[in-house]
Design a protein around this motif. Structure first.
Motif, PDB file in Angstrom:
ATOM      1  N   THR A 259       0.839  -1.196   0.000  1.00  0.00           N
ATOM      2  CA  THR A 259       0.000   0.000   0.000  1.00  0.00           C
ATOM      3  C   THR A 259       0.874   1.246   0.000  1.00  0.00           C
ATOM      4  O   THR A 259       1.953   1.273   0.596  1.00  0.00           O
ATOM      5  CB  THR A 259      -0.946   0.014   1.213  1.00  0.00           C
ATOM      6  N   LYS A 260       0.422   2.287  -0.665  1.00  0.00           N
ATOM      7  CA  LYS A 260       1.214   3.501  -0.806  1.00  0.00           C
ATOM      8  C   LYS A 260       1.143   4.394   0.423  1.00  0.00           C
ATOM      9  O   LYS A 260       2.020   5.232   0.646  1.00  0.00           O
ATOM     10  CB  LYS A 260       0.761   4.285  -2.042  1.00  0.00           C
ATOM     11  N   SER A 261       0.084   4.260   1.228  1.00  0.00           N
ATOM     12  CA  SER A 261      -0.113   5.175   2.350  1.00  0.00           C
ATOM     13  C   SER A 261      -0.661   4.456   3.570  1.00  0.00           C
ATOM     14  O   SER A 261      -1.455   3.515   3.434  1.00  0.00           O
ATOM     15  CB  SER A 261      -1.101   6.296   1.975  1.00  0.00           C
ATOM     16  N   ILE A 262      -0.255   4.923   4.743  1.00  0.00           N
ATOM     17  CA  ILE A 262      -0.889   4.555   6.000  1.00  0.00           C
ATOM     18  C   ILE A 262      -1.236   5.857   6.717  1.00  0.00           C
ATOM     19  O   ILE A 262      -0.362   6.702   6.935  1.00  0.00           O
ATOM     20  CB  ILE A 262       0.026   3.706   6.895  1.00  0.00           C
ATOM     21  N   GLY A 263      -2.502   6.028   7.039  1.00  0.00           N
ATOM     22  CA  GLY A 263      -2.912   7.200   7.798  1.00  0.00           C
ATOM     23  C   GLY A 263      -3.031   6.857   9.271  1.00  0.00           C
ATOM     24  O   GLY A 263      -3.404   5.727   9.620  1.00  0.00           O
ATOM     25  N   VAL A 264      -2.720   7.810  10.133  1.00  0.00           N
ATOM     26  CA  VAL A 264      -2.804   7.607  11.574  1.00  0.00           C
ATOM     27  C   VAL A 264      -3.700   8.701  12.150  1.00  0.00           C
ATOM     28  O   VAL A 264      -3.525   9.882  11.832  1.00  0.00           O
ATOM     29  CB  VAL A 264      -1.429   7.667  12.253  1.00  0.00           C
ATOM     30  N   SER A 265      -4.657   8.311  12.982  1.00  0.00           N
ATOM     31  CA  SER A 265      -5.468   9.284  13.710  1.00  0.00           C
ATOM     32  C   SER A 265      -5.607   8.834  15.154  1.00  0.00           C
ATOM     33  O   SER A 265      -5.459   7.651  15.464  1.00  0.00           O
ATOM     34  CB  SER A 265      -6.853   9.455  13.066  1.00  0.00           C
ATOM     35  N   ILE A 266      -5.886   9.778  16.040  1.00  0.00           N
ATOM     36  CA  ILE A 266      -6.001   9.508  17.469  1.00  0.00           C
ATOM     37  C   ILE A 266      -7.212  10.268  17.992  1.00  0.00           C
ATOM     38  O   ILE A 266      -7.397  11.445  17.660  1.00  0.00           O
ATOM     39  CB  ILE A 266      -4.731   9.940  18.234  1.00  0.00           C
ATOM     40  N   ASP A 267      -8.048   9.610  18.785  1.00  0.00           N
ATOM     41  CA  ASP A 267      -9.258  10.265  19.263  1.00  0.00           C
ATOM     42  C   ASP A 267      -9.066  10.778  20.689  1.00  0.00           C
ATOM     43  O   ASP A 267      -7.987  10.677  21.277  1.00  0.00           O
ATOM     44  CB  ASP A 267     -10.466   9.330  19.153  1.00  0.00           C
ATOM     45  N   ASN A 268     -10.156  11.335  21.266  1.00  0.00           N
ATOM     46  CA  ASN A 268     -10.029  11.948  22.583  1.00  0.00           C
ATOM     47  C   ASN A 268      -9.978  10.933  23.716  1.00  0.00           C
ATOM     48  O   ASN A 268      -9.839  11.313  24.877  1.00  0.00           O
ATOM     49  CB  ASN A 268     -11.153  12.968  22.825  1.00  0.00           C
ATOM     50  N   ALA A 269     -10.096   9.640  23.392  1.00  0.00           N
ATOM     51  CA  ALA A 269      -9.876   8.592  24.382  1.00  0.00           C
ATOM     52  C   ALA A 269      -8.495   7.956  24.196  1.00  0.00           C
ATOM     53  O   ALA A 269      -8.210   6.914  24.775  1.00  0.00           O
ATOM     54  CB  ALA A 269     -10.958   7.520  24.273  1.00  0.00           C
ATOM     55  N   TYR A 270      -7.664   8.588  23.363  1.00  0.00           N
ATOM     56  CA  TYR A 270      -6.294   8.134  23.089  1.00  0.00           C
ATOM     57  C   TYR A 270      -6.253   6.793  22.361  1.00  0.00           C
ATOM     58  O   TYR A 270      -5.259   6.074  22.420  1.00  0.00           O
ATOM     59  CB  TYR A 270      -5.462   8.065  24.370  1.00  0.00           C
ATOM     60  N   THR A 271      -7.314   6.453  21.656  1.00  0.00           N
ATOM     61  CA  THR A 271      -7.294   5.283  20.791  1.00  0.00           C
ATOM     62  C   THR A 271      -6.587   5.640  19.494  1.00  0.00           C
ATOM     63  O   THR A 271      -6.887   6.659  18.880  1.00  0.00           O
ATOM     64  CB  THR A 271      -8.727   4.816  20.473  1.00  0.00           C
ATOM     65  N   ARG A 272      -5.661   4.779  19.092  1.00  0.00           N
ATOM     66  CA  ARG A 272      -4.948   5.012  17.833  1.00  0.00           C
ATOM     67  C   ARG A 272      -5.607   4.210  16.707  1.00  0.00           C
ATOM     68  O   ARG A 272      -5.962   3.050  16.889  1.00  0.00           O
ATOM     69  CB  ARG A 272      -3.480   4.599  17.954  1.00  0.00           C
ATOM     70  N   PHE A 273      -5.744   4.845  15.548  1.00  0.00           N
ATOM     71  CA  PHE A 273      -6.345   4.216  14.380  1.00  0.00           C
ATOM     72  C   PHE A 273      -5.350   4.238  13.227  1.00  0.00           C
ATOM     73  O   PHE A 273      -4.709   5.261  12.964  1.00  0.00           O
ATOM     74  CB  PHE A 273      -7.620   4.949  13.962  1.00  0.00           C
ATOM     75  N   LEU A 274      -5.234   3.119  12.513  1.00  0.00           N
ATOM     76  CA  LEU A 274      -4.406   3.020  11.315  1.00  0.00           C
ATOM     77  C   LEU A 274      -5.330   2.771  10.124  1.00  0.00           C
ATOM     78  O   LEU A 274      -6.160   1.858  10.153  1.00  0.00           O
ATOM     79  CB  LEU A 274      -3.406   1.873  11.440  1.00  0.00           C
ATOM     80  N   TRP A 275      -5.180   3.579   9.079  1.00  0.00           N
ATOM     81  CA  TRP A 275      -6.037   3.509   7.904  1.00  0.00           C
ATOM     82  C   TRP A 275      -5.196   3.147   6.680  1.00  0.00           C
ATOM     83  O   TRP A 275      -4.100   3.663   6.504  1.00  0.00           O
ATOM     84  CB  TRP A 275      -6.711   4.855   7.639  1.00  0.00           C
ATOM     85  N   TYR A 276      -5.728   2.291   5.820  1.00  0.00           N
ATOM     86  CA  TYR A 276      -5.040   1.994   4.566  1.00  0.00           C
ATOM     87  C   TYR A 276      -6.054   1.544   3.522  1.00  0.00           C
ATOM     88  O   TYR A 276      -7.173   1.111   3.850  1.00  0.00           O
ATOM     89  CB  TYR A 276      -3.972   0.913   4.767  1.00  0.00           C
ATOM     90  N   ILE A 277      -5.692   1.674   2.261  1.00  0.00           N
ATOM     91  CA  ILE A 277      -6.485   1.139   1.163  1.00  0.00           C
ATOM     92  C   ILE A 277      -5.812  -0.146   0.709  1.00  0.00           C
ATOM     93  O   ILE A 277      -4.617  -0.167   0.397  1.00  0.00           O
ATOM     94  CB  ILE A 277      -6.595   2.149   0.008  1.00  0.00           C
ATOM     95  N   GLY A 278      -6.580  -1.238   0.703  1.00  0.00           N
ATOM     96  CA  GLY A 278      -6.022  -2.543   0.406  1.00  0.00           C
ATOM     97  C   GLY A 278      -5.950  -2.835  -1.085  1.00  0.00           C
ATOM     98  O   GLY A 278      -6.323  -2.011  -1.930  1.00  0.00           O
ATOM     99  N   ASN A 279      -5.464  -4.036  -1.395  1.00  0.00           N
ATOM    100  CA  ASN A 279      -5.385  -4.413  -2.805  1.00  0.00           C
ATOM    101  C   ASN A 279      -6.755  -4.719  -3.406  1.00  0.00           C
ATOM    102  O   ASN A 279      -6.869  -5.028  -4.588  1.00  0.00           O
ATOM    103  CB  ASN A 279      -4.429  -5.592  -3.002  1.00  0.00           C
ATOM    104  N   ASP A 280      -7.809  -4.626  -2.595  1.00  0.00           N
ATOM    105  CA  ASP A 280      -9.183  -4.739  -3.098  1.00  0.00           C
ATOM    106  C   ASP A 280      -9.802  -3.377  -3.390  1.00  0.00           C
ATOM    107  O   ASP A 280     -10.990  -3.272  -3.664  1.00  0.00           O
ATOM    108  CB  ASP A 280     -10.052  -5.497  -2.097  1.00  0.00           C
TER     109      ASP A 280
END
Length: 519
Positions: A259-280
């Motif tokens: 994948t060309k990109s991984i996005g990272v976001s964090i919410d107000n409960a300090y949960t970390r999220f990793l986002w990506y677009i798959g080969n589908d």
């Protein structure tokens, strides 16, 4: 002549595709900002910097950065920004033709929506050679603590560049010597001395490398952990071994490590999220809550549309205070927004900035303000008529007439008075409200909108803002939270480590208004 015809063809096409390479996004109190590299024109383009909460992207007008150092073809991009004294600013990074990390700084003309260059610099002096297929990621920590930028070196290791006002740019060192599956790289900042850098590790795993208060970089992998659970920046490459013997309770959907990109976001409960677009071609989400990584369920295509290509570029912006998230990638040839704001919104294509007239005083009855014709705003102001988008030849003829009239106008008006909305002889700026005085580098332009009082917080000082946010946390209702926070499958990130590598998402003894106690 061929170049002129190519430009005129672009003017005559309203639904021009993005031709996007790498994409980056960030959030300030004024709203999300998006930048992208255009593979066709070799430009780094941006959404109008006065778009506020609804990013506006022009597919025809010249919303591209004025760069003192030329970017290499196919460069990755990253950036950060802030809102202060009624104006947004941006600091972006890209690779030049010699593969050096290059920094450019801009202030926004809040009336025109154009970024104005404040300088361009090479910042990798003294650093290892950058991998030709490296990605870039960045965070802004605070007014005094400055910026951090991450890149892959020739060996694929992740390195850090550091900037503070006191020291200027410095090479900070390697944060992980482990191998990486290039180019995907993302970063996020969630509080004082708390940075997460995510990268594609191999065809089965993502790696997260995290800076902790004790001054140590810790690296872990998911869904398969490293032997020993974690590694540090001092761990040599030969000692990184993925523990295949420990069964993983989930696998990364449509993941092949390319994948060309991984996005990272964090919410107000300090949960970390990793986002990506798959080969589908679908958007996928992984999250860490209460020390546990797990794959979240996909939303329907109404909310998460398919990208135009597998493993596509994407950008993520987030507001930790309100847990809002914005994602951007190319859908059906257009730059599109996927938004979570207490609930998922139907995805949408970014619309163009509002049209403008040549006059400094907008007139609602002015016939120059036309419907969306697909021409640039300058062309609309010059001819004041609608144009059929299906007839390219007619568009070319009209555009030639526009250029001739502009030239005549320039000869009759050799200089614009101070305070004109015109940024150049051929580029009238779109109007976003009542006209104000011309941009002056010593004084911030008048705001384009009435801003809520909470948006007056200085954005560059992220540390101070994070402390203030903890006293005014906006919690999502139970139904909305369940939509983003489906229960993860069990896989502990660092179950035996004495330093907490993950902030507790929902501390049981936390009092209202107090931050979590573990770091």
């Amino acid at each position: 002549m061929a170049l002129l015809v190519a430009k005129l063809l672009l003017l005559g096409t309203a639904a021009s595709p993005v031709w996007a390479g790498s994409i980056a996004a960030w959030y300030t109190a004024y709203g999300p900002q998006v930048i992208l590299f255009n593979d066709t024109t070799n430009e780094i383009r941006y959404t109008a910097c006065n778009s506020r909460d609804v990013p506006r992207y022009s597919y025809t007008d010249d919303y591209s950065f004025d760069l003192g150092i030329k970017p290499k073809n196919g460069t990755p991009v990253t950036g950060v920004g802030w809102y202060d004294n009624g104006r947004t600013s941006a600091s972006i990074w890209y690779l030049d033709e010699q593969n050096n990390v290059t920094n450019a700084y801009f202030d926004c003309n809040m009336r025109s929506g154009r970024f104005l260059s404040q300088g361009t610099w090479t910042v990798t002096n003294g650093a290892p050679s950058v991998h030709p297929n490296s990605s870039l990621a960045s965070v802004v920590l605070g007014e005094k603590t400055g910026h951090r930028v991450y890149f892959h070196d020739r060996d694929g290791a992740i390195n850090e560049l550091l900037y503070t006002p006191a020291t200027g740019w410095e090479y900070s060192g390697v944060i992980s010597q482990d191998t990486n599956s290039l180019p995907a790289l993302g970063a996020a900042f969630s509080g004082r001395e708390n940075i997460t850098v995510a990268s594609a590790r191999d065809e089965q795993n993502i790696a997260t490398t995290r800076w902790n208060r004790d001054g140590t970089w810790f690296r872990t992998t998911l869904p398969h952990p490293l032997e020993g659970g974690y590694a540090t920046a001092e761990t040599i490459r030969g000692d990184f071994v993925v523990d295949e013997a420990t069964p993983a309770n989930f696998s990364l959907t449509a993941w092949d490590g390319t994948t060309k990109s991984i996005g990272v976001s964090i919410d107000n409960a300090y949960t970390r999220f990793l986002w990506y677009i798959g080969n589908d071609r679908n958007l996928h989400l992984v999250a860490n809550q209460n020390y546990t990584w797990g794959q979240r369920n996909n939303q329907s295509s109404t909310f998460w549309p398919q990208a135009d290509e597998p493993n596509a570029n994407l950008a993520v912006a987030y507001d930790m205070k309100t847990s809002r998230v914005w994602l951007y990638y190319t859908v059906q040839g257009q730059l599109s927004e996927i938004k979570f704001d207490n609930t998922w919104h139907t995805w949408s294509t970014l619309q163009s900035p509002p049209p403008s007239t040549e006059s400094t005083s907008p007139d609602p009855t002015n016939s120059n303000v036309t419907s969306d014709t697909g021409l640039s705003t300058g062309a609309k102001a010059g001819i004041g008529v609608g144009v059929s988008l299906g007839v390219i030849a007619l568009a070319i003829i009209i555009a030639i007439v526009v250029l001739a009239r502009r030239k005549k106008h320039a000869l009759e008006n050799p200089s614009d008075p101070e305070g004109s909305t015109t940024l150049g002889p051929d580029t009238p700026a779109p109007s976003y409200g009542s006209p104000a005085l011309g941009y002056d580098s010593k004084e911030a332009p008048i705001q384009a909108y009435q801003l809520p009082s909470e948006q007056q917080v200085q954005q560059l000082d992220a540390t101070t803002k994070a402390e203030m946010d903890n006293t005014a946390r906006v919690e999502l209702d139970t139904t909305s939270r369940a939509e983003l926070y489906a229960p993860p499958q069990t896989l502990y990130e660092l179950p035996q480590h004495s330093y907490s590598h993950e902030l507790l998402a929902e501390p049981t003894q936390q009092q209202p208004g107090q931050p979590p106690q573990k770091h």
